[in-house]
Each structure stands twice: as C-alpha cells, then as structure tokens.
Design an enzyme around this catalytic site. Structure first.
Site, PDB file in Angstrom:
ATOM      1  N   ASP A 165       0.981  -1.177   0.156  1.00  0.00           N
ATOM      2  CA  ASP A 165      -0.064  -0.040   0.030  1.00  0.00           C
ATOM      3  C   ASP A 165       0.774   1.248   0.094  1.00  0.00           C
ATOM      4  O   ASP A 165       1.226   1.870  -1.144  1.00  0.00           O
ATOM      5  CB  ASP A 165      -0.954  -0.012   0.996  1.00  0.00           C
ATOM      6  CG  ASP A 165      -1.818  -1.146   1.029  1.00  0.00           C
ATOM      7  OD1 ASP A 165      -1.697  -1.947   0.052  1.00  0.00           O
ATOM      8  OD2 ASP A 165      -3.192  -1.098   1.950  1.00  0.00           O
ATOM      9  N   GLU A 175      -3.972  -7.034  13.151  1.00  0.00           N
ATOM     10  CA  GLU A 175      -3.492  -7.091  11.986  1.00  0.00           C
ATOM     11  C   GLU A 175      -2.049  -6.671  11.598  1.00  0.00           C
ATOM     12  O   GLU A 175      -1.239  -7.220  11.114  1.00  0.00           O
ATOM     13  CB  GLU A 175      -4.283  -5.929  11.083  1.00  0.00           C
ATOM     14  CG  GLU A 175      -4.101  -5.620   9.578  1.00  0.00           C
ATOM     15  CD  GLU A 175      -4.796  -4.507   9.133  1.00  0.00           C
ATOM     16  OE1 GLU A 175      -4.980  -4.565   7.836  1.00  0.00           O
ATOM     17  OE2 GLU A 175      -5.597  -3.898   9.718  1.00  0.00           O
TER      18      GLU A 175
END
Length: 827
Positions: A562, A797
């Site tokens: 990302d 996460e």
C-alpha cells in the site's frame, strides 16, 4: 433549291449513313462497349462498399472483443469439476461454517444454498434500536470472540464474550443420507454474575436466496411456537430444521415469518419485524420480540425467511438440529448427550492431530501457549468461506465496469470483522498454514482461485462475491482493473505442496499437477507481459496514480504494501525490487513443475538463473550510495502536504479560501531519476526470498542492518520501515495514517524468519550470525503476539513498533496466524 432536290439529297445522306463505317454505326459500337465498363464500375463500387461494411463489422467485432476480453474465461481445462463441491462428490465438507462474516452461520458449498445464522440481543438495555449482533463488527466492542477449535471438516467450537455473559457456539456434523449429511448446533450462554443474570434473546434463522429457484420453506408451529421449519431445495432434497425445547428459567418464544429480498437485508428485515412487548405481568419491563407472520400482500413470492426467537434469563442452552429426509436409517438424533459425546470425540481427535502436526509441547511451550496456537489455527480454518457471484471488472477498453462471470470461491479471509472476503496476495500466506493442517483443503482453495483466471491470465486481486460481501466494501474498492497485479504468493504454498507431489506416486497428486501447470503457465506469462519494466528482465507494478494531489507518496496497492515509500513521481521507467524477486521465485517453481511433468522447462530455468544471478540483480537494484537493495524511479524526498494558502492580495470583496480545506501535495524540489533509498521490507526482498548468495558480503550488510534498532529491529519483531527513513510513521494524506511505514507485520516477519532459518542451515561465513538473529527474532515475535492475545483477546492486523500493542483490524487471523508455523519452526 426545290423541295424535291432536298428530299433526294436527304435520301442520299441516309443511304450513305447506313453503309460502310459511317458515323451512325460508330456511335452504336461505343454505346455497346460502355456497358461492360459500367458493369465493372458498379462491381467495383459494390466491392468497395462490401469491403467497407466488412471492415466496419470487423472493427466493431474487434472493439467488442477488446471490451469483452477482460471477462472472458481462460480457454484451459478447469481445475475443478462442475460438481466437485457437491454432496455426492465431497459429502464431508458439503456443509460448513462457510459464512465468514457472521459470528455463527452455516451453509453448503453450493451457489443456491439455504443459509442459516445466529443473531442475539441483550434485553432491558433501553437502547433503540436494540444492539443486534449478527455480522462480525468491530464496533460491537465485544471483549473477545473466535474459534477455539475447528478442524475444517467435522466440528467447530467458538467462544464469544459479552460484558455480562459468555457464549459458546458448537456444531457437529455426521454422515448420512444422499445430500451431505446432517449437523447440530448448540448455543450455550452463561452469566458472569449469578446475582444479576441478564436476559438475552437468541434468534436463529433460515433463509433462501431470492434466486433459489424451486426451493421453498414451510413453518411448523406448535402452540404458537416455531418448533421446526420444513424445506426443499434441489441440492438438499427435503430437509427440516428442528428447534428442540430449551432448558432455562423464565423463557418466552417468538418467531418471524417474512420475505427476504436479498441476503444483505437480513438485519433490516429482522429489525423491521420487531415490536416491543411486556416481559412481566405488571407490564413494567418492555422487551423486543419478533412480530410473527409478516408477509405483505405485495410480496413477490411466498415466505423465504424464518426466525426462531428464544428469550430467557441466563443460563440458557439452545439446540438447532438440521436433518435430511434422505437419511432413512438414522439410529438416533444428533442431540443432547449424543451431541456432547460426538463433540468430545472430535475435539480429542483435533488435539491429537494438532500435537502430531506442530509438536509444540516438545518445543517447550506451556499449556496456555498451546491453547493459543490451537485457537489461532482454528480461527484461520473457521474463517474459510464459500462465496458465489461475479466481480465487477474494468479494462482500459471499457467505459463502465462489467460483471465477471459468476463463479464460486472457497477461500480463507484475513479478518471476519473487517475483511470477510478473498484477497489474492493474502491467500498465499494463509495456505502456508492451511496446507500444513490439511493439504486437501489447501489444494481446493488454490484450485478455486486459479479457476478465476481470465483469457489474458489475470486474476482479480480482491474477490467481492455476493451481496453480503459487497455490503462490507467501500464503493471505490469494488471495481477490479485488469492491468493491476498482486504478489503471486500462491507460489509460496505451491512450492510447499509441489515438493511432496513431484516425488509422489499418487495418481491424484499427478492429476493435480497436470491441471495446475497450464494455469500457472498462463498466469506467469501474464506477469511477464504486463508487469515488465523498462529494462530487460526488470519489473514494475502497475496501478500507481501519477496525477494524485492528495498523497504524500502515491500508493502502490497492487504490491500489497500500500503506502510503502516508492518513487515520488510514478513513471514507466520505474523498477521495483519486490516484484523482481517474486518473478524470480515463481520462475524457479515453474521450472521444477515443468521438469516433473516432462514439459519444456528450459526457458523457466534460464529466467530463474538470470534473475537469481546476484550480478544482474545488483546492476538493477543495488544502491552503492546507501548499500542496500532499492527501487528505482523519478523521485524526490522533498514533498510535503500543505493547506492552500490565501492569495497574497485579495481584491475588495473577495473572500479567502476556507481554512478547513484539505491539504494537498507540494513539490519542494524537482525529482530526478535515482534509487529510492527508503530502507524497509522492500529492501529486504532479495533476502526474504533467499536470493542473496550465502557467501555474499551483501548478506552480511543485510544481517547487520536487521539487528540495528535505528533501522528495523524492535523487541517485538521487524518494523516495516526504518526509523531513519524520511516517511517513517508519516501520514500519506491528511487523514490516512501510516500503514506500511513502521508497524510490524507478521507475514513479512515470517518470511524473514524463514530466510534466517535457511541461512542458519546453509554453510557460509554468516551462518552463526543468522542463527543468533533467528533465535532472538523468533522469541520476540512469539512472546509479543501471545502477550497481546492474552491482554486483548485478539490477534491483530499489525503491531506497534514502539510498544508491541496490537493495531488495525481484529480479530485478524489471516497471515497473523503464521505465528503458529513460527512456533513450530515450519517454513
């Protein structure tokens, strides 16, 4: 001249004109000769017209071909037979907890499966609307939930914690009949404070998709109580869902019979079907109850949605028994004591298999640590979902998105609460763990993914199939574009599986390899033709936005990393080291599979040899200035985000721009072509995928940098970006916090430990150095993840590089579950 003389002369001329080669005959011949010319001209014009029409048709057909190509299936044999997931072929795995986004739900591996699920609410909270639990949602604020044991086939046990009570969901399956067997679920609730037992409503429903064809449901009411539901579907034949009487104090029963337009509307239909009633005789305690039969006159079909509600003061136990009418020799119902004994047997078998597979006790792990590992594996397995539908896709030839073909997908999901759908690059990491537990499930998942390949060799990187899945995704992420790749991490699992299958004599293994190879070949060719870089055997991620005005550094979503810093100004001249390494890794595996099948392997091996040649790799990606592997592109570090400034001289009456305008990107100094020397995960890829030669001095530099706390080393794992990097922990827009700019990610740490384990086991001058780093890093990671799980109740996460605290979505038992393989030292 007299009139007679004129007549004589006219007759004489007339005779002359009709004799010999006179003028009259010549004119006649010219007219006769012009007809073929006219015919030829007409034919020529006709041919031109026909050619023009033909070219126009060909052009239109070609344009249609270009627009349709993105959703044209690969012209290769499917890896899965059309009925491979059916009850006839695979009855043991036909039913399952395949509704990943629910706290608890059951369905079959069929596109038109009836769906069943649990909802609940705590009564007497005076909240409107009631806090209804159904889809896993972080905003629910549950202290803890997740599977404690799940074997992927026979059973699953889950613990859910509310503020004032605990809940347990168990299900067990059994063989029988012609339609995939039977199952029973048991929901058990227990209060935390016996002196103040809460009152809870459990709602269990069965629903048919509005496109379920001939399927139908019929309620069975006993004394105004929904005691069972009888149903029929093509895949299940006749079946029934039975709701035995519950054992609890102060209980009431209600139901809802209604029409459900779409599966993502279940919450709305239930909430709209609720009313407030009195719990006590004095009518002082209002509680929420279902409204009975609510099917409007304008309903497009008979009822396809039925809910059984039990409201009781805790403790409370409720069973749901699914039975197939085709099971004619059933000896006993899977209920009560029989359910409990069957559950205990499967649970003991799970414990035995877990111990044999991971050997954690022999590595010195304590009971609580082994319990953690079992839950972590179970959440990965229990998070496997079965989805059906069509992606929305688009190519540069399409003005508007198109629907991909409708297809099934069996896949694990990164997070049941936040990412309950399939992600291509996540799935390669998921199946490293799944294949260790059950290779058959892993092969099934890989086959489903590869069957989603289009004619070009492209696989949409994010699978959002069906209304329920789409309801969880922001609109801007739904459409998938065919120039965009994702790391081919499936090769990680394929390498692991193929290593066993190449030497196997099993005909099923050989059949799998033969079906696998042509699709991998097409996929590999797609990467090499669409993600190639500006120089021979260099590679570049597509999908970066060169026109962004809000991002500090344009994201590279296609890389999976990302907001990790890349070249500040995306151009066609970029070279990306991580993609280079992925292709090198894949080419070596392609060569191995081709050799085992007797296919042409020379080109793959030649590609692998060149890409893994350290001199070639260094010529493209080694930065002498920073002594690290780096991307290359048009770049400057001198970029910042600023709010628009008012003009220096405003005209009379002119208003300054509002002060709350969003910040935009400002280039302080012009970029130049150079190495992008942000040190972090991307810099490590030649090491992570074991491409650096074990005797190379560059390996020494990498290992030295790994241990430097000013760079990536922390007491909790390797951070994603060095503290010394320009964009370390920087927001990418005014509102987008750092994602891959500092936090610790488990998938990359798994690859780092795998590499350290490799170099520690390989002869070379840095073997001892790798061993030392491996031992310490592994200990740090395992200790922190278990600490956070016990402190918060969840896997996360990613993890904060300063404190080790869990961050991001939770529970995240996608690639964070790789900690089980780290504990077992299975790389």
């Amino acid at each position: 001249m007299s009139g007679g003389a004129r007549d004589i002369r006219r007759r004489a001329r007339h005779q002359n004109d009709n004799s010999g080669d006179g003028p009259a005959r010549t004119t006649f011949d010219k007219k006769k000769q012009s007809k073929p010319r006219q015919i030829r001209s007409a034919l020529l014009i006709g041919l031109v017209a026909l050619s023009t029409i033909a070219l126009a048709i060909l052009y239109l057909l070609y344009q249609w071909y270009l627009t349709e190509r993105v959703r044209t299936q690969a012209s290769l044999p499917k890896m899965l037979f059309p009925n491979s997931s059916s009850a006839e072929v695979d009855p043991l795995r036909f039913w399952g907890s395949y509704r990943s986004q629910l706290y608890f739900g059951m369905k079959t591996r069929s596109p038109r499966s009836p769906v069943m699920g649990l909802m609940w609410l705590t009564e007497f909270t005076n909240k409107m609307p009631p806090p209804l639990r159904h889809w896993c949602d972080q905003s629910d604020g549950l202290p803890k939930y997740g599977w404690t044991k799940h074997d992927g086939i026979n059973f699953g046990s889950q613990a859910i914690e509310e503020e004032t009570y605990t809940m347990r969901t168990d299900f067990v399956k059994q063989k029988g009949g012609l339609h995939g067997g039977e199952w029973t679920a048991k929901i058990s609730l227990k209060e935390k404070n016996p002196e103040k037992p809460p009152t809870v409503s459990l709602l269990f429903y069965i629903a048919l998709d509005s496109s379920s064809g001939s399927a139908h449901l019929e309620p069975v009411l006993t004394k105004k109580r929904l005691s069972s539901v009888s149903g029929y579907s093509d895949e299940l034949g006749n079946f029934e869902v039975i709701f035995p009487k519950t054992k609890s104090k102060l209980q009431k029963h209600n139901y809802l019979i209604s029409y459900l337009p779409r599966l993502d509307k279940i919450n709305d239909v239930v909430l709209n079907g609720m009313k407030v009633d009195a719990w006590d005789s004095a009518r002082t305690l209002p509680y929420f109850t279902l409204g009975g039969r609510l099917v409007g006159r304008d309903s497009p079909s008979p009822p396809n949605f039925m809910v059984h509600q039990v409201t009781a003061q805790l403790p409370l136990e409720m069973e749901i028994v699914y039975q197939s009418r085709s099971f004619i020799d059933r000896q006993s119902t899977l209920s009560g004591d029989i359910f409990t004994s069957t559950l205990n047997r499967f649970s003991a078998e799970f414990d035995k298999k877990f111990a044999e597979t991971f050997n954690l006790e022999s590595k010195g792990y304590k009971e609580n640590e082994v319990t953690f590992a079992k839950a972590t594996l179970s959440n990965m397995i229990g998070g496997i979902g079965y989805f059906y539908g069509a992606s929305l896709v688009q190519s540069k030839y399409n003005k508007e998105p198109l629907e991909y073909w409708k297809a099934p997908l069996l896949t694990a999901v990164p997070s049941r609460s936040f990412f309950p759908r399939g992600f291509l690059w996540d799935e390669g990491f998921h199946n490293l763990l799944i294949s260790q537990w059950n290779p058959t499930i892993s092969k099934d998942i890989i086959s489903h993914w590869l069957d989603l390949m289009n004619w070009e060799g492209w696989i949409p990187r994010e699978q959002i199939l069906g209304y329920e899945a789409r309801a969880k995704v922001p609109q801007e992420f739904i459409v998938q574009r065919n120039e965009n790749a994702n790391p081919p991490t499936l090769f990680l699992t394929i390498k692991k599986l193929v290593g066993h299958m190449i030497s196997s004599k099993d005909s099923k293994d050989q059949a799998f390899l033969k079906a696998l190879y042509p699709r991998l070949q097409t996929w590999f060719n797609w990467y090499n033709s669409t993600q190639n870089g500006p120089l021979p055997l260099s590679y570049r991620w597509r999908g970066r936005d060169s026109n962004t005005v809000r991002e500090l550094n344009p994201k590279t979503l296609t890389s999976g990393l990302d907001d990790y810093p890349r070249a500040s100004h995306p151009t066609d001249q970029e070279r990306h080291i991580d993609l280079y390494c992925w292709i090198a890794f894949a080419s070596e595996i392609m060569a191995d599979i081709a050799k085992s099948l007797g296919e042409r392997w020379e080109d793959y091996e030649a590609t692998a040899r060149i890409l893994k040649d350290n001199n070639h790799m260094d010529s493209l990606h080694w930065s002498d200035k920073k002594q690290q592997y780096s991307d290359y592109g048009l770049h400057t570090n001198r970029v910042k985000l600023e709010r628009p400034r008012p003009p220096p001289n405003l005209n009379p009456g002119q208003r300054p721009p509002p002060m709350d305008q969003e910040k935009y990107r400002v280039i302080v100094s012009e970029p130049t072509y150079q190495f992008v020397n942000a040190f972090g995960y991307v810099s490590l890829f030649p090491f992570l995928l074991k491409m650096v030669h074990p005797t190379s001095p560059k390996l020494f530099k990498i290992l030295t940098d790994l241990k430097d706390p000013r760079l990536l080393w922390t007491d909790y794992g390797l951070r994603s970006l060095a503290k010394s990097a320009h964009l370390y922990n920087r927001y990418n827009t005014e509102h987008d916090p750092p994602y891959w700019r500092g936090p610790i990610w488990m998938n990359m740490n798994y690859l780092a430990l795998s590499a350290l384990y490799h170099y520690a086991s390989t002869d070379g001058p840095y073997t001892d150095m790798a061993k030392e780093l491996y031992t310490e890093l592994r200990s740090n990671i395992v200790a922190n993840v278990i600490k956070e799980y016990e402190r918060t109740g969840y896997m996360w996460e990613n993890y904060d590089d300063k404190t080790g605290n869990g961050k991001g979505s939770h529970p995240f038992t996608g690639w964070s579950a790789l900690v089980v393989l780290i504990m077992a030292e299975e790389y």
